[in-house]
Every structure is written in structure tokens, then in C-alpha cells.
Motif scaffolding. Structure first.
Motif, PDB file in Angstrom:
ATOM      1  N   PHE A  52       0.754  -1.282  -0.045  1.00  0.00           N
ATOM      2  CA  PHE A  52      -0.067   0.094   0.046  1.00  0.00           C
ATOM      3  C   PHE A  52       0.761   1.269   0.065  1.00  0.00           C
ATOM      4  O   PHE A  52       0.618   2.119  -0.811  1.00  0.00           O
ATOM      5  N   ASP A  53       1.804   1.158   1.043  1.00  0.00           N
ATOM      6  CA  ASP A  53       2.563   2.632   0.972  1.00  0.00           C
ATOM      7  C   ASP A  53       3.595   2.683  -0.217  1.00  0.00           C
ATOM      8  O   ASP A  53       3.745   3.769  -0.636  1.00  0.00           O
ATOM      9  N   THR A  54       3.957   1.657  -0.966  1.00  0.00           N
ATOM     10  CA  THR A  54       4.882   1.842  -1.908  1.00  0.00           C
ATOM     11  C   THR A  54       4.073   2.276  -3.066  1.00  0.00           C
ATOM     12  O   THR A  54       4.394   2.901  -3.906  1.00  0.00           O
ATOM     13  N   ALA A  55       2.967   1.828  -3.394  1.00  0.00           N
ATOM     14  CA  ALA A  55       2.175   1.866  -4.332  1.00  0.00           C
ATOM     15  C   ALA A  55       1.640   3.613  -4.343  1.00  0.00           C
ATOM     16  O   ALA A  55       1.766   4.174  -5.291  1.00  0.00           O
ATOM     17  N   ILE A  56       1.251   4.333  -3.200  1.00  0.00           N
ATOM     18  CA  ILE A  56       0.870   5.497  -2.960  1.00  0.00           C
ATOM     19  C   ILE A  56       2.270   6.287  -3.319  1.00  0.00           C
ATOM     20  O   ILE A  56       2.102   7.296  -4.123  1.00  0.00           O
ATOM     21  N   ASN A  57       3.105   6.178  -2.548  1.00  0.00           N
ATOM     22  CA  ASN A  57       4.614   6.768  -2.852  1.00  0.00           C
ATOM     23  C   ASN A  57       5.005   6.802  -4.127  1.00  0.00           C
ATOM     24  O   ASN A  57       5.549   7.851  -4.671  1.00  0.00           O
ATOM     25  N   SER A  58       4.807   5.654  -4.748  1.00  0.00           N
ATOM     26  CA  SER A  58       5.278   5.486  -6.164  1.00  0.00           C
ATOM     27  C   SER A  58       4.825   6.418  -7.214  1.00  0.00           C
ATOM     28  O   SER A  58       5.154   7.224  -7.855  1.00  0.00           O
ATOM     29  N   TRP A  59       3.297   6.339  -6.710  1.00  0.00           N
ATOM     30  CA  TRP A  59       2.250   7.186  -7.665  1.00  0.00           C
ATOM     31  C   TRP A  59       2.739   8.678  -7.465  1.00  0.00           C
ATOM     32  O   TRP A  59       2.925   9.339  -8.578  1.00  0.00           O
ATOM     33  N   LEU A  60       3.042   9.199  -6.210  1.00  0.00           N
ATOM     34  CA  LEU A  60       3.222  10.487  -5.857  1.00  0.00           C
ATOM     35  C   LEU A  60       4.679  10.997  -6.594  1.00  0.00           C
ATOM     36  O   LEU A  60       4.720  12.107  -7.177  1.00  0.00           O
ATOM     37  N   ILE A  61       5.470  10.028  -6.467  1.00  0.00           N
ATOM     38  CA  ILE A  61       6.889  10.367  -7.094  1.00  0.00           C
ATOM     39  C   ILE A  61       6.620  10.400  -8.857  1.00  0.00           C
ATOM     40  O   ILE A  61       7.395  11.488  -9.203  1.00  0.00           O
ATOM     41  N   GLU A  62       6.020   9.452  -9.432  1.00  0.00           N
ATOM     42  CA  GLU A  62       5.875   9.512 -10.775  1.00  0.00           C
ATOM     43  C   GLU A  62       5.053  10.614 -11.370  1.00  0.00           C
ATOM     44  O   GLU A  62       5.272  11.214 -12.376  1.00  0.00           O
ATOM     45  N   ALA A  63       4.240  11.048 -10.421  1.00  0.00           N
ATOM     46  CA  ALA A  63       3.156  12.269 -10.776  1.00  0.00           C
ATOM     47  C   ALA A  63       4.009  13.662 -10.402  1.00  0.00           C
ATOM     48  O   ALA A  63       3.435  14.538 -10.985  1.00  0.00           O
ATOM     49  N   GLY A  64       5.306  13.425 -10.202  1.00  0.00           N
ATOM     50  CA  GLY A  64       6.029  14.567  -9.827  1.00  0.00           C
ATOM     51  C   GLY A  64       5.784  15.489  -8.592  1.00  0.00           C
ATOM     52  O   GLY A  64       6.038  16.773  -8.670  1.00  0.00           O
ATOM     53  N   LEU A  65       5.056  15.019  -7.654  1.00  0.00           N
ATOM     54  CA  LEU A  65       4.738  15.498  -6.628  1.00  0.00           C
ATOM     55  C   LEU A  65       5.526  15.548  -5.398  1.00  0.00           C
ATOM     56  O   LEU A  65       6.014  16.475  -4.793  1.00  0.00           O
ATOM     57  N   LEU A  66       5.915  13.974  -4.988  1.00  0.00           N
ATOM     58  CA  LEU A  66       6.619  13.798  -3.912  1.00  0.00           C
ATOM     59  C   LEU A  66       8.366  13.801  -4.387  1.00  0.00           C
ATOM     60  O   LEU A  66       8.588  13.068  -5.308  1.00  0.00           O
TER      61      LEU A  66
END
Length: 114
Positions: free
Chosen positions: A10-24
Motif C-alpha cells: 500500500f505504502d509503496t503504491a501511494i509513494n510511487s504514484w506521487l513520485i511518478e506524478a512529480g509531486l513527492l
């Protein structure tokens, strides 16, 4: 699969999405998310060598918090074998005080709101 692995996914999915979206930017960014609540419902088992994919959506977009819904899918299944909920409060990386979600974050997260 041990239940701790579900939460890691769960944590990896959220953070990966945020990083790929250029947010995190976990290394250089000034805003990070702290997990303040989690939950998981288990519907079926998963084990090696299953191929696991995750889908995420935003359930609630607050001023400084986001409630995420995550589904974990095994192989080509259309039904999640587990679904979870994560609440992140976004804070200033240095002070750890809550911050309002920046405009670009709100816009991008709104795209996956349910």
C-alpha cells in the motif's frame, strides 16, 4: 503473504504514484506525508509466484490530509484480494507541522478522486 507485506505494498503504491506524478521528492522536497491511519480488509490469499498489482484512488482530499484507497490484485484477477485505506497528513519536512496541500498536489490528486 504475511499481512505486513500488504501494508508495505500500500505504502509503496501511494509513494510511487506521487513520485511518478512529480509531486513527492522524498530526498529534496519540503513536504512529506506521515501515515496517521491505516486499515486492510483481506478477501483472499496471495503467495509467490503471484504477480501483484495495485490500484489507488483518493477517497477524501482535505486541507492537509489525503485518504487513499488501495486495491491489491493477484495476476489477472478483476477483484482485489485485499483492499486498504491509508490516511496521510502532509507536513513540512523540517518542522513536522501540517501544511496546506500545494495547488499542483490538489490538482493531480483530484484526478484520482472518487
Amino acid at each position: 503473504m504475511n499481512n505486513v507485506v500488504h501494508y508495505k505494498l500500500f505504502d509503496t503504491a501511494i509513494n510511487s504514484w506521487l513520485i511518478e506524478a512529480g509531486l513527492l521528492d522524498p530526498l529534496n522536497g519540503s513536504v512529506i506525508g506521515l501515515v496517521v491511519e491505516t486499515g486492510c480488509r483481506y478477501h483472499a490469499e496471495a503467495a509467490f509466484p503471484d504477480r501483484i498489482t495495485a490500484g489507488i484512488a483518493v477517497e477524501r482530499l482535505g486541507g492537509s490530509s489525503v485518504t487513499y484507497e488501495i486495491g491489491l490484485y493477484r495476476n489477472d484477477a478483476q477483484t482485489a484480494f485485499a483492499d486498504g485505506r491509508f490516511v496521510h497528513v502532509y507536513v513540512d519536512k523540517a518542522s513536522r507541522r501540517p501544511v496546506a496541500l500545494p495547488g499542483p498536489w490538489r490538482e493531480k490528486l483530484a484526478e484520482i478522486c472518487q
